[in-house]
Design a protein around this motif. Structure first.
Motif, PDB file in Angstrom:
ATOM      1  N   ASN A  38      34.631 -20.962  20.812  1.00  0.00           N
ATOM      2  CA  ASN A  38      33.573 -20.026  21.216  1.00  0.00           C
ATOM      3  C   ASN A  38      34.148 -18.912  22.095  1.00  0.00           C
ATOM      4  N   ALA A  39      34.923 -18.067  21.478  1.00  0.00           N
ATOM      5  CA  ALA A  39      35.503 -16.892  22.136  1.00  0.00           C
ATOM      6  C   ALA A  39      35.582 -15.788  21.092  1.00  0.00           C
ATOM      7  N   ASN A  40      35.290 -14.575  21.509  1.00  0.00           N
ATOM      8  CA  ASN A  40      35.289 -13.449  20.574  1.00  0.00           C
ATOM      9  C   ASN A  40      36.654 -13.245  19.936  1.00  0.00           C
ATOM     10  N   HIS A  41      36.661 -12.651  18.737  1.00  0.00           N
ATOM     11  CA  HIS A  41      37.913 -12.290  18.079  1.00  0.00           C
ATOM     12  C   HIS A  41      37.752 -10.914  17.459  1.00  0.00           C
ATOM     13  N   GLY A  42      38.764 -10.082  17.593  1.00  0.00           N
ATOM     14  CA  GLY A  42      38.677  -8.720  17.093  1.00  0.00           C
ATOM     15  C   GLY A  42      38.808  -8.629  15.586  1.00  0.00           C
ATOM     16  N   TYR A  43      38.106  -7.668  15.022  1.00  0.00           N
ATOM     17  CA  TYR A  43      38.240  -7.373  13.591  1.00  0.00           C
ATOM     18  C   TYR A  43      37.883  -5.913  13.351  1.00  0.00           C
ATOM     19  N   TYR A  44      38.192  -5.448  12.156  1.00  0.00           N
ATOM     20  CA  TYR A  44      37.922  -4.064  11.771  1.00  0.00           C
ATOM     21  C   TYR A  44      36.981  -4.043  10.566  1.00  0.00           C
ATOM     22  N   GLU A  45      36.085  -3.087  10.561  1.00  0.00           N
ATOM     23  CA  GLU A  45      35.228  -2.890   9.389  1.00  0.00           C
ATOM     24  C   GLU A  45      36.013  -2.229   8.266  1.00  0.00           C
ATOM     25  N   ASP A  46      36.947  -1.360   8.649  1.00  0.00           N
ATOM     26  CA  ASP A  46      37.717  -0.584   7.679  1.00  0.00           C
ATOM     27  C   ASP A  46      39.122  -1.168   7.538  1.00  0.00           C
ATOM     28  N   PHE A  47      39.491  -1.633   6.346  1.00  0.00           N
ATOM     29  CA  PHE A  47      40.799  -2.243   6.144  1.00  0.00           C
ATOM     30  C   PHE A  47      41.936  -1.231   6.218  1.00  0.00           C
ATOM     31  N   HIS A  48      41.634   0.064   6.151  1.00  0.00           N
ATOM     32  CA  HIS A  48      42.688   1.089   6.196  1.00  0.00           C
ATOM     33  C   HIS A  48      43.455   1.032   7.522  1.00  0.00           C
ATOM     34  N   SER A  49      42.815   0.528   8.582  1.00  0.00           N
ATOM     35  CA  SER A  49      43.493   0.412   9.877  1.00  0.00           C
ATOM     36  C   SER A  49      44.634  -0.591   9.823  1.00  0.00           C
ATOM     37  N   LEU A  50      44.642  -1.460   8.792  1.00  0.00           N
ATOM     38  CA  LEU A  50      45.599  -2.555   8.719  1.00  0.00           C
ATOM     39  C   LEU A  50      46.682  -2.332   7.674  1.00  0.00           C
ATOM     40  N   ARG A  51      46.685  -1.202   7.018  1.00  0.00           N
ATOM     41  CA  ARG A  51      47.674  -0.942   5.966  1.00  0.00           C
ATOM     42  C   ARG A  51      49.091  -1.008   6.541  1.00  0.00           C
ATOM     43  N   GLY A  52      49.991  -1.619   5.784  1.00  0.00           N
ATOM     44  CA  GLY A  52      51.373  -1.732   6.219  1.00  0.00           C
ATOM     45  C   GLY A  52      51.655  -2.939   7.090  1.00  0.00           C
ATOM     46  N   TRP A  53      50.619  -3.786   7.337  1.00  0.00           N
ATOM     47  CA  TRP A  53      50.755  -4.986   8.151  1.00  0.00           C
ATOM     48  C   TRP A  53      50.295  -6.194   7.339  1.00  0.00           C
ATOM     49  N   TYR A  54      50.715  -7.385   7.749  1.00  0.00           N
ATOM     50  CA  TYR A  54      50.070  -8.586   7.230  1.00  0.00           C
ATOM     51  C   TYR A  54      48.628  -8.552   7.710  1.00  0.00           C
ATOM     52  N   ASN A  55      47.695  -8.757   6.811  1.00  0.00           N
ATOM     53  CA  ASN A  55      46.295  -8.660   7.191  1.00  0.00           C
ATOM     54  C   ASN A  55      45.456  -9.647   6.387  1.00  0.00           C
ATOM     55  N   GLY A  56      44.202  -9.752   6.768  1.00  0.00           N
ATOM     56  CA  GLY A  56      43.301 -10.648   6.052  1.00  0.00           C
ATOM     57  C   GLY A  56      41.879 -10.139   6.118  1.00  0.00           C
ATOM     58  N   ARG A  57      41.014 -10.793   5.384  1.00  0.00           N
ATOM     59  CA  ARG A  57      39.597 -10.444   5.437  1.00  0.00           C
ATOM     60  C   ARG A  57      38.766 -11.696   5.237  1.00  0.00           C
TER      61      ARG A  57
ATOM     62  N   PRO B 209      29.167 -16.796  10.849  1.00  0.00           N
ATOM     63  CA  PRO B 209      28.364 -17.931  10.380  1.00  0.00           C
ATOM     64  C   PRO B 209      28.257 -18.020   8.865  1.00  0.00           C
ATOM     65  N   ASN B 210      28.375 -16.893   8.174  1.00  0.00           N
ATOM     66  CA  ASN B 210      28.273 -16.875   6.708  1.00  0.00           C
ATOM     67  C   ASN B 210      29.630 -16.625   6.038  1.00  0.00           C
ATOM     68  N   GLY B 211      30.726 -16.909   6.760  1.00  0.00           N
ATOM     69  CA  GLY B 211      32.051 -16.746   6.180  1.00  0.00           C
ATOM     70  C   GLY B 211      32.392 -17.901   5.252  1.00  0.00           C
ATOM     71  N   ALA B 212      32.682 -17.613   3.988  1.00  0.00           N
ATOM     72  CA  ALA B 212      32.976 -18.652   3.001  1.00  0.00           C
ATOM     73  C   ALA B 212      34.464 -18.841   2.760  1.00  0.00           C
ATOM     74  N   LYS B 213      35.245 -17.775   2.901  1.00  0.00           N
ATOM     75  CA  LYS B 213      36.691 -17.889   2.684  1.00  0.00           C
ATOM     76  C   LYS B 213      37.418 -16.764   3.410  1.00  0.00           C
ATOM     77  N   ALA B 214      38.715 -16.986   3.616  1.00  0.00           N
ATOM     78  CA  ALA B 214      39.583 -15.966   4.205  1.00  0.00           C
ATOM     79  C   ALA B 214      40.718 -15.691   3.239  1.00  0.00           C
ATOM     80  N   GLU B 215      40.960 -14.423   2.981  1.00  0.00           N
ATOM     81  CA  GLU B 215      42.060 -14.012   2.107  1.00  0.00           C
ATOM     82  C   GLU B 215      43.125 -13.331   2.949  1.00  0.00           C
ATOM     83  N   PHE B 216      44.389 -13.598   2.626  1.00  0.00           N
ATOM     84  CA  PHE B 216      45.505 -13.043   3.378  1.00  0.00           C
ATOM     85  C   PHE B 216      46.382 -12.187   2.458  1.00  0.00           C
ATOM     86  N   TYR B 217      46.865 -11.063   2.993  1.00  0.00           N
ATOM     87  CA  TYR B 217      47.646 -10.106   2.215  1.00  0.00           C
ATOM     88  C   TYR B 217      48.926  -9.744   2.962  1.00  0.00           C
TER      89      TYR B 217
END
Length: 229
Positions: free
Chosen positions: A115-134, A183-191
């Motif tokens: 129960n602690a916040n975690h950062g994320y981005y709405e726009d995946f373009h901020s993560l280009r060139g890095w290991y990322n997930g959604r 709460p409605n997260g069904a899966k995580a994909e990694f790139y």
């Protein structure tokens, strides 16, 4: 000679498993404290605070491979707050993901909700060139994008012969990574940095809203408005 295994995630190494307190970041080539501040706290203005917390006198000089501690006070802001210099938001909780990579295969993950916040981005373009997930919802919608450098297994050696010191990527080993929880997260994909999908994990066991239009036990207007509103 001392050696240790380091993971690198949205916030460098993320929090230590089970702590939910300060977060950690391993400095990479091309990093600056301003970039690290933006990536770990959402704004660049916390660079000086991070420097002081880590005893760094010259804010312009960073040693690659050094692990920085990011104070929890800089990351604990309101859930869903959007910062003025980007689309960095905070999820209501985070997941600690423990798994092993061997012979190119990943073991079934152990998931721990914190129960602690975690950062994320709405726009995946901020993560280009890095290991990322959604995070993908039960209805197939992207809920949030995040840094996932922790998918790399990095060994750093310090205090040994000069030719042995430094960090290198290992092909297999244990992975500890933190990801945002919804709460409605069904899966995580990694790139990988080239945009190739390298792994998918099932999050249904820690979800609270299956988005099936039926307000089931455990679902409420707060955690599952799509089913209970």
């Amino acid at each position: 000679m001392r050696s240790w295994l380091l993971c690198v995630a949205i916030v460098g190494c993320g929090t230590l498993p089970g702590s939910g307190e300060d977060t950690f970041y391993v400095v990479k080539e091309g990093d600056s404290l301003w970039k690290i501040s933006k990536k770990t706290t959402g704004i660049k203005d916390n660079a000086q605070a991070i420097a002081e917390y880590n005893g760094i006198n010259n804010i312009k000089q960073l040693e690659v491979g050094r692990q920085l501690t990011i104070p929890s006070s800089l990351t604990r802001v309101s859930v869903g707050q959007s910062f003025t210099d980007g689309d960095f938001l905070l999820s209501p909780a985070r997941l600690l993901v423990h798994m092993t990579k061997k012979s190119g295969m990943y073991s079934a993950p152990v998931l721990e909700k914190v129960n602690a916040n975690h950062g994320y981005y709405e726009d995946f373009h901020s993560l280009r060139g890095w290991y990322n997930g959604r995070i993908i919802s039960f209805q197939g919608k992207t809920l949030g994008n995040f840094f996932a450098d922790g998918m790399q297994i990095i060994l750093c050696v310090d205090g040994g012969p000069p030719e042995m010191n430094g960090c290198r990527v290992l092909p297999e080993g244990r992975i500890y990574i933190e990801i945002p929880w919804f709460p409605n997260g069904a899966k995580a994909e990694f790139y990988d940095p080239d945009g190739k999908k390298i792994h998918t994990i099932d999050l249904r066991s820690v979800a609270e809203c299956n988005e099936d239009i039926v307000c089931s036990v455990g679902e409420t207007v707060e955690n599952c408005p799509s089913d209970c509103d």
